[in-house]
Structures are given as structure tokens and as C-alpha cells.
Design an enzyme around this catalytic site. Structure first.
Site, PDB file in Angstrom:
ATOM      1  N   GLY A   9     -76.162  27.338  98.889  1.00 20.60           N
ATOM      2  CA  GLY A   9     -76.990  27.252 100.098  1.00 20.60           C
ATOM      3  C   GLY A   9     -76.143  27.409 101.342  1.00 20.60           C
ATOM      4  N   THR A  33     -71.344  21.419 102.358  1.00 19.12           N
ATOM      5  CA  THR A  33     -72.706  21.041 101.982  1.00 19.12           C
ATOM      6  C   THR A  33     -73.310  20.133 103.046  1.00 19.12           C
ATOM      7  OG1 THR A  33     -74.062  19.661 100.520  1.00 19.12           O
ATOM      8  CG2 THR A  33     -71.724  19.272 100.434  1.00 19.12           C
ATOM      9  N   ASP A  64     -75.513  18.154 102.259  1.00 16.38           N
ATOM     10  CA  ASP A  64     -75.905  16.954 101.518  1.00 16.38           C
ATOM     11  C   ASP A  64     -74.835  15.859 101.558  1.00 16.38           C
ATOM     12  OD1 ASP A  64     -78.076  18.519 100.794  1.00 16.38           O
ATOM     13  OD2 ASP A  64     -77.184  19.107  98.874  1.00 16.38           O
ATOM     14  N   MET A  96     -83.667  16.812 103.447  1.00 15.97           N
ATOM     15  CA  MET A  96     -82.970  17.326 102.263  1.00 15.97           C
ATOM     16  C   MET A  96     -81.895  16.328 101.819  1.00 15.97           C
ATOM     17  SD  MET A  96     -82.518  21.394 102.859  1.00 15.97           S
ATOM     18  CE  MET A  96     -83.826  22.527 102.362  1.00 15.97           C
ATOM     19  N   GLU A 110     -85.501  14.013  99.827  1.00 14.15           N
ATOM     20  CA  GLU A 110     -86.241  14.836  98.853  1.00 14.15           C
ATOM     21  C   GLU A 110     -86.008  14.371  97.410  1.00 14.15           C
ATOM     22  OE1 GLU A 110     -84.790  18.857  99.208  1.00 14.15           O
ATOM     23  OE2 GLU A 110     -82.759  18.308  98.654  1.00 14.15           O
ATOM     24  N   ARG A 157     -99.178  10.855 108.375  1.00  8.78           N
ATOM     25  CA  ARG A 157     -98.906  12.289 108.283  1.00  8.78           C
ATOM     26  C   ARG A 157     -97.492  12.523 107.761  1.00  8.78           C
ATOM     27  NH1 ARG A 157    -103.596  12.500 109.505  1.00  8.78           N
ATOM     28  NH2 ARG A 157    -104.581  13.696 111.176  1.00  8.78           N
ATOM     29  N   ARG A 191     -80.684  23.337 107.915  1.00 11.27           N
ATOM     30  CA  ARG A 191     -79.496  24.158 107.608  1.00 11.27           C
ATOM     31  C   ARG A 191     -79.288  25.268 108.613  1.00 11.27           C
ATOM     32  NH1 ARG A 191     -80.330  25.143 101.408  1.00 11.27           N
ATOM     33  NH2 ARG A 191     -80.243  27.319 102.044  1.00 11.27           N
TER      34      ARG A 191
HETATM   35  O1  F6P Z   1     -77.564  21.773  98.862  1.00  9.04           O
HETATM   36  C1  F6P Z   1     -78.148  22.062 100.093  1.00  9.04           C
HETATM   37  C2  F6P Z   1     -79.648  22.109  99.983  1.00  9.04           C
HETATM   38  O2  F6P Z   1     -80.177  22.397 101.263  1.00  9.04           O
HETATM   39  C3  F6P Z   1     -80.300  20.854  99.394  1.00  9.04           C
HETATM   40  O3  F6P Z   1     -80.380  19.798 100.327  1.00  9.04           O
HETATM   41  C4  F6P Z   1     -81.631  21.402  98.953  1.00  9.04           C
HETATM   42  O4  F6P Z   1     -82.186  20.656  97.891  1.00  9.04           O
HETATM   43  C5  F6P Z   1     -81.263  22.791  98.469  1.00  9.04           C
HETATM   44  O5  F6P Z   1     -80.045  23.147  99.091  1.00  9.04           O
HETATM   45  C6  F6P Z   1     -82.314  23.841  98.765  1.00  9.04           C
HETATM   46  O6  F6P Z   1     -81.906  25.026  98.174  1.00  9.04           O
HETATM   47  P1  F6P Z   1     -82.567  26.442  98.468  1.00  9.04           P
HETATM   48  O7  F6P Z   1     -82.096  26.884  99.833  1.00  9.04           O
HETATM   49  O8  F6P Z   1     -82.030  27.308  97.386  1.00  9.04           O
HETATM   50  O9  F6P Z   1     -84.038  26.263  98.441  1.00  9.04           O
END
Ligand code: F6P
Length: 342
Positions: A10, A126, A128, A170, A222, A266, A275
Site C-alpha cells: 500500500g 506503513t 499502520d 485503518m 478496521e 452515523r 494514505r
Molecule cells: O497497510 C496499509 C493499509 O492502508 C491498511 O491500513 C489497510 O487495511 C490496507 O492497507 C488497505 O489496502 P488496499 O489499499 O490494498 O485496499
């Protein structure tokens, strides 16, 4: 020496700042030659390279995304994949080594390739913040800032309507983004994968905030699981590394919270907005420092290692140190945040 640079997995704010730093330090200090590799490991397998000069990286530290493109291709898959084929391809293009900028999947592939004789150095990335061996990865700070800004906005609309707002962030199977953005935004509940909760516990905290005249803000990662869920919520299939694509738990929680509390609720799923765009100043500096150290690592032939941030220093560690287990949120950090819930 000629070095290929790739970004894989990603995308994440700060990738371009790393690329710029590697090329600037590598050309100025060490007279290295660079090629860009298109779309991560896909470009290695297909021999998709292009010259990367100082001119190509100018002004890049503030630019989001990656000029190299990225993919979640596994370099061991496909007819032209595998270490032997990749060695031949690199030899044919006179490429001496690769700098792979990526997260867990990318670094695991880099580790395997390094063990199979390919010259690889890693740079962790990352949003994350789930990688071990590095205290922070670039991209995380930017994602937290974006999520915090979004939650500040959700609070003003929540306040106006006296609604409960659920913000899903995320982070895959760790709760760092939720914890930090939730604390920064003053959330009333933070739900992270490391600490399952029941819907009744969440509803109680929402009611308590509402009873004090607040519009409750619930932040959910998530990868969060309610106590009775065996796996994190996923309805989008698997990625190239056979990992479930997460996202959607916020939409599941919101109607349940409304049903139990009677408070109009909501959900907003922040998704890829976290990102996108320019990296924060912190991430630009971290990415630049990591990139310059990666150029140094090439000169020391530190193949099979990745650069990492430990404390305030940039160090080198074997790939294996970052892999295997995830960098999860320690219970003590969650407990500290939880004292302010409700
Ligand atoms: O690892 C980064 C991330 O943005 C995660 O937080 C998320 O679950 C995943 O990648 C989403 O991946 P993609 O962009 O392939 O949907």
C-alpha cells in the site's frame, strides 16, 4: 554500483521523500547510479526499470504517493518470479542491488530473496505502525493527523445534531491509528483490535457521554472485533498475500449503538484518505533520514538488513527482527486512554 529502488504494498505519505533522499545521498556522497523499478516487485519480475537521476527526484519530499508506482505483487509468484529468475533479470540490467521500501509483506519477500542470494536492503513503511524493530514508521504520523482532522470535523456536525458519530480508521490488525487519533480528538470510546469489547460496553460509554451533554465520538479500528467475533470484519475478499481486506466494522456498529442507546448514530469510514496527500513534517524528516541511511547501508554492503528508527536514532536490523509478530498497542497504553472514555 547500480541500485534499483522499488516501493511495494500500500502506498503511504513519505515514499517519495525516501526515494529522493536515497538518490541525493547516493549520487552526491557515493557516486552511485540508480534505476527506478515500476510497481514494486512486479517491475523486478518483468525487468521494468528506468534511470533515476537527481533531476528526477527534485522537490519530492512534500509529494504524496510514489513516483515509482506500487503493487502488491508477490515476487515468488508467476512464471518469471522466484529468486533464480530475478537474479538473471538483475544481472542482465547490470543492477547490483535493490532497496525495497515497504511494509510487512514486502519485507517478508525481501527477507526471503536476501536468503536466496539477492542483494536487498529494506526501508520500512506503513501507516499502520505495525512493524516491529522500528519505533515509528513514516506515514503513521500523517495518517494520524488526517484522521484527527476528520474527527474534529465529525464532532462539530455531531454536536450540532446531538448525534453519536462513529469514525472508522485503518490500521489492519493493530490499533495505533485509532489510539493516537482518538486520543488527539478526545474520543469517548476507542475500539482497537488488541482489546475486544461487547456492543453493550460501547453503548454504555456512548450513553454516559450523551448524558453529560456531549455528542459521543466512537473511534473504531478496521481490525476491531466485538467479543463474539472470531475474525475482523471483512467482505472484500483477500489481497495478493492472502490477507483479508478489512473495512466496514463502523457500518456494523453504528445501527447497533443506535438500537441499544436510542441515540441517532452515523458512521464514517475514512479509508484511503488516510494514505493520500502530502506527508507531515515529521514523516518527511523520518523518511529522509531513513533514505540517507539506506544509501550508507549500500556502501557497507549491509544486504539482508533494513534501516529502522529506534528511539531517536536510525539503526540497521536484520529483516527477521521486523517480521513474525506485529507491533501491537501495549495494554498499558490502551488502559491510559480508557481512563478518559465515556
Ligand atoms: O497497510 C496499509 C493499509 O492502508 C491498511 O491500513 C489497510 O487495511 C490496507 O492497507 C488497505 O489496502 P488496499 O489499499 O490494498 O485496499
Amino acid at each position: 554500483m547500480k541500485i534499483g529502488i522499488l516501493t511495494s504494498g500500500g502506498d503511504c505519505p513519505g515514499l517519495n521523500a525516501v526515494i529522493r533522499a536515497i538518490v541525493l545521498k547516493g549520487t552526491r556522497a557515493y557516486d552511485l547510479e540508480f534505476v527506478g523499478i515500476r510497481d514494486g516487485w512486479r517491475g523486478v519480475v518483468d525487468g521494468d526499470f528506468f534511470p533515476l537521476t537527481r533531476h528526477d527526484v527534485k522537490g519530492l519530499s512534500k509529494v504524496g504517493g510514489t513516483i515509482l508506482g506500487t503493487s502488491r505483487t508477490n515476487p515468488y509468484e508467476g512464471e518469471r518470479g522466484g529468486a533464480e529468475n530475478i537474479a538473471k533479470t538483475l544481472y542482465g540490467h547490470k543492477i547490483d542491488g535493490i532497496i525495497a521500501i515497504g511494509g510487512e509483506g514486502t519485507l517478508a519477500a525481501a527477507d526471503r530473496l536476501a536468503k536466496d542470494g539477492i542483494n536487498v536492503i529494506g526501508v520500512p513503511k506503513t501507516i499502520d505502525n505495525d512493524l516491529r524493530a522500528t519505533d515509528y514508521s513514516f506515514g503513521f504520523d500523517t495518517a494520524v493527523n488526517i484522521a484527527t482532522d476528520a474527527m474534529d470535523r465529525l464532532r462539530t456536525t455531531g454536536d450540532s445534531h446531538r448525534r453519536c458519530m462513529v469514525a472508522e480508521v485503518m490500521g489492519r490488525h493493530v490499533g495505533w491509528i485509532a489510539l493516537h487519533a482518538g486520543m488527539a480528538a478526545g474520543a469517548h470510546v476507542i475500539c482497537i483490535p488488541e482489546v475486544p469489547m461487547s456492543i453493550e460496553e460501547i453503548a454504555d460509554l456512548v450513553t454516559s457521554a450523551h448524558d453529560r451533554g456531549r455528542a459521543p465520538l466512537v473511534v473504531v479500528s478496521e481490525g476491531f472485533k466485538l467479543r463474539d467475533m472470531e475474525e475482523a470484519y471483512s467482505d472484500k475478499g483477500l489481497d495478493a498475500f492472502n490477507r483479508p481486506r478489512l473495512g466496514g466494522i463502523g457500518d456494523l456498529l453504528a445501527p447497533e449503538i443506535e438500537r441499544i442507546t436510542g441515540i441517532e448514530t452515523r458512521a464514517t469510514i475514512l479509508g484511503h484518505i488516510q494514505r493520500g496527500g502530502a506527508p507531515s513534517a515529521f514523516d518527511r524528516v523520518l523518511a529522509t533520514r531513513l533514505g540517507m541511511h539506506a544509501a550508507d547501508a549500500i556502501m557497507d554492503a549491509a544486504w539482508g538488513q533494513m534501516v529502522a528508527m529506534q528511539g531517536t536514532e536510525i539503526v540497521r536490523v536484520p529483516f527477521a527482527d521486523a517480521l513474525g509478530e506485529l507491533n501491537t498497542v501495549p495494554q498499558v497504553r490502551y488502559d491510559a486512554a480508557a481512563t478518559l472514555f465515556g
